[in-house]
Write an enzyme that holds these catalytic residues in place. Structure first.
Site, PDB file in Angstrom:
ATOM      1  N   ARG A  37     -19.799   2.537   1.426  1.00 36.74           N
ATOM      2  CA  ARG A  37     -19.242   1.433   2.244  1.00 36.74           C
ATOM      3  C   ARG A  37     -20.144   1.429   3.719  1.00 36.74           C
ATOM      4  O   ARG A  37     -20.324   0.312   4.281  1.00 36.74           O
ATOM      5  CB  ARG A  37     -17.803   1.276   2.446  1.00 36.74           C
ATOM      6  CG  ARG A  37     -17.432   0.978   1.041  1.00 36.74           C
ATOM      7  CD  ARG A  37     -15.866   0.935   1.046  1.00 36.74           C
ATOM      8  NE  ARG A  37     -15.369   0.207   0.025  1.00 36.74           N
ATOM      9  CZ  ARG A  37     -14.207   0.137  -0.528  1.00 36.74           C
ATOM     10  NH1 ARG A  37     -13.239   0.517   0.076  1.00 36.74           N
ATOM     11  NH2 ARG A  37     -13.711  -0.624  -1.795  1.00 36.74           N
ATOM     12  N   LYS A 197      -5.582  -1.622 -19.845  1.00 35.26           N
ATOM     13  CA  LYS A 197      -4.584  -2.781 -20.335  1.00 35.26           C
ATOM     14  C   LYS A 197      -5.001  -4.192 -20.073  1.00 35.26           C
ATOM     15  O   LYS A 197      -5.660  -4.336 -19.265  1.00 35.26           O
ATOM     16  CB  LYS A 197      -3.456  -2.456 -19.270  1.00 35.26           C
ATOM     17  CG  LYS A 197      -2.748  -1.088 -19.491  1.00 35.26           C
ATOM     18  CD  LYS A 197      -1.450  -1.110 -18.310  1.00 35.26           C
ATOM     19  CE  LYS A 197      -0.937   0.218 -18.610  1.00 35.26           C
ATOM     20  NZ  LYS A 197       0.445   0.396 -17.903  1.00 35.26           N
ATOM     21  N   GLY A 352     -13.642  -0.133  -9.702  1.00 34.62           N
ATOM     22  CA  GLY A 352     -13.708   1.476  -9.290  1.00 34.62           C
ATOM     23  C   GLY A 352     -14.223   2.240 -10.696  1.00 34.62           C
ATOM     24  O   GLY A 352     -15.207   3.124 -10.468  1.00 34.62           O
ATOM     25  N   GLY A 375     -10.502  -5.168  -5.543  1.00 39.53           N
ATOM     26  CA  GLY A 375      -9.704  -6.190  -5.874  1.00 39.53           C
ATOM     27  C   GLY A 375     -10.146  -7.434  -5.537  1.00 39.53           C
ATOM     28  O   GLY A 375      -9.877  -8.396  -6.282  1.00 39.53           O
TER      29      GLY A 375
END
Length: 395
Positions: A37, A197, A352, A375
């Protein structure tokens, strides 16, 4: 990208430039363990400094709860920034007044890092008074933190409403890559969606079936779809309460081809190097756990990629952190990378676990674009409007 002003459009000479960056880097034992980053914001900082702007960096770190605390201070990052820039980086302690004094002392081309923006209670609330106070510190605003663009905070959204606003180089690259992947892609477009999930990716799946030609479902979430088709999944991770939802997604896919595993690598226990075998998804035993996609499924995905022009990837095929359950993810990652390098495939990946898997395969640098946004990347794929991006648009 015509909707956004970029750094090429901006006159920075002599200007105080408030630059929102993402410095929320992983730290282990006081040492930054991944500088990606930091590396990604260096080009933006250099461009502004080279144009004679005064670079004032705004960033958050961690989740401070009650104002300033030493554990979440950004001070230690000045050394890392200076090393990557080859240029000194000054630091301003917490507070608008302290920041104002430090900025007043800057010369064109200087770089200053302000203390953690989340030490201010008005940051996450996008408080108008705090935004006004921040805006008074600068003449121009640049957002180079796509990873924080899904938050309507003072430094990600509020400032763009107060000052002339531009997208930084990293932000521009991210928006161009994602737009190319879903808004104006070379077709056919395939998406790989994996992970544990279905429940965490319902909106993602709902959006992708409208956007892509082929949706490849892997990882633990594939088990839920297999169970929805009446397959026995043994002791595998499976959300049995979402079987009706899975059936609905399959029924409403329309022209989108949904691809599920036809075989799996199973084991009786969830641990590295556990005895395993490949079986058809019709032959999973009651005490089996499906921990990776099987060899026939790997070849099925490989054949799909050979007829695909654009690939979006979010989520691994199996428990890639443990051998031998990394085989499916590694094989597909290496093929996608090889096709990208040959000019046959545009590859956009994010999330990630996905980035970790591609790094483990040694191919992350060979993809067209790797998003570190987490996100924000997921919300973009879900079709949501990101406040930090929307605020940059030319109105």
């Amino acid at each position: 990208m015509a909707d956004f002003k970029t750094l090429h459009d901006a006159p920075f000479a002599g200007k105080r430039v408030l630059v929102r960056v993402d410095l929320n880097v992983p730290v282990e034992n006081g040492v930054v363990s991944d500088t990606t980053r930091i590396e990604r914001v260096v080009p933006t900082i250099r461009t502004i400094a080279d144009k004679g702007g005064k670079v004032i960096l705004l960033a958050h770190f961690g989740r401070p709860k009650a104002g300033p605390d030493e554990a979440n201070s950004l001070n230690f990052l000045t050394t890392y920034l200076a090393d990557h820039l080859g240029h000194p980086v000054a630091f301003a302690p917490h507070g608008i007044e302290a920041s104002s004094r430090a900025i007043a002392a800057m010369q064109p081309g200087d770089v200053l890092l302000l203390e953690n923006t989340r030490f201010h209670s008005g940051e996450e609330k996008n408080d108008p008074d705090f935004v006004t106070a921040l805006a008074a510190l600068g003449d121009v605003y640049v957002n180079d933190a796509f990873s924080a663009a899904h938050r309507a905070h003072a430094t990600t959204e509020g400032l763009a409403r107060k000052l002339p606003a531009y997208a930084g180089h990293s932000m521009t690259a991210e928006l161009e890559a994602l737009s190319k992947a879903l808004d104006r892609p070379d077709r056919p477009v395939a998406a790989i969606v994996g992970g544990a999930k279905v429940s965490t990716k319902l909106e993602l799946l709902g959006n992708l079936v409208k956007k892509v030609d082929i949706l490849i479902i892997g990882g633990g979430m594939a088990n839920t779809f297999l169970a929805a088709q009446g397959k026995a999944v043994g002791k595998s991770l499976c959300e049995h309460d979402l079987l009706d939802t899975a059936r609905k997604i399959l029924a409403e896919a329309g022209a989108c081809e949904i691809v599920l595993p036809v075989d799996a690598v199973v084991a009786k226990e969830f641990k590295a190097n556990a005895p395993s075998r490949a079986v058809s998804v019709d032959a999973v035993e009651a005490d089996d756990m499906m921990l990776d996609t099987g060899p026939t499924s790997i070849e099925n995905v490989a054949s799909i990629l050979r007829r695909t022009k654009t690939l979006v990837w979010n989520g691994p095929f199996g428990a890639f952190e443990m051998k031998p359950f990394d085989a499916g993810t590694m094989a597909i990652a290496k093929q996608a990378a090889a096709m990208t390098q040959a000019g046959d495939l545009v590859t956009i990946a994010g999330g990630g676990d996905t980035v970790s898997a591609l790094n483990a395969a040694g191919v992350a640098a060979e993809f067209t674009y790797i998003s570190t946004a987490g996100g924000a990347f997921l919300e973009w794929l879900e079709g949501k409007t990101l406040p930090g991006v929307h605020a940059l648009r030319n109105h």
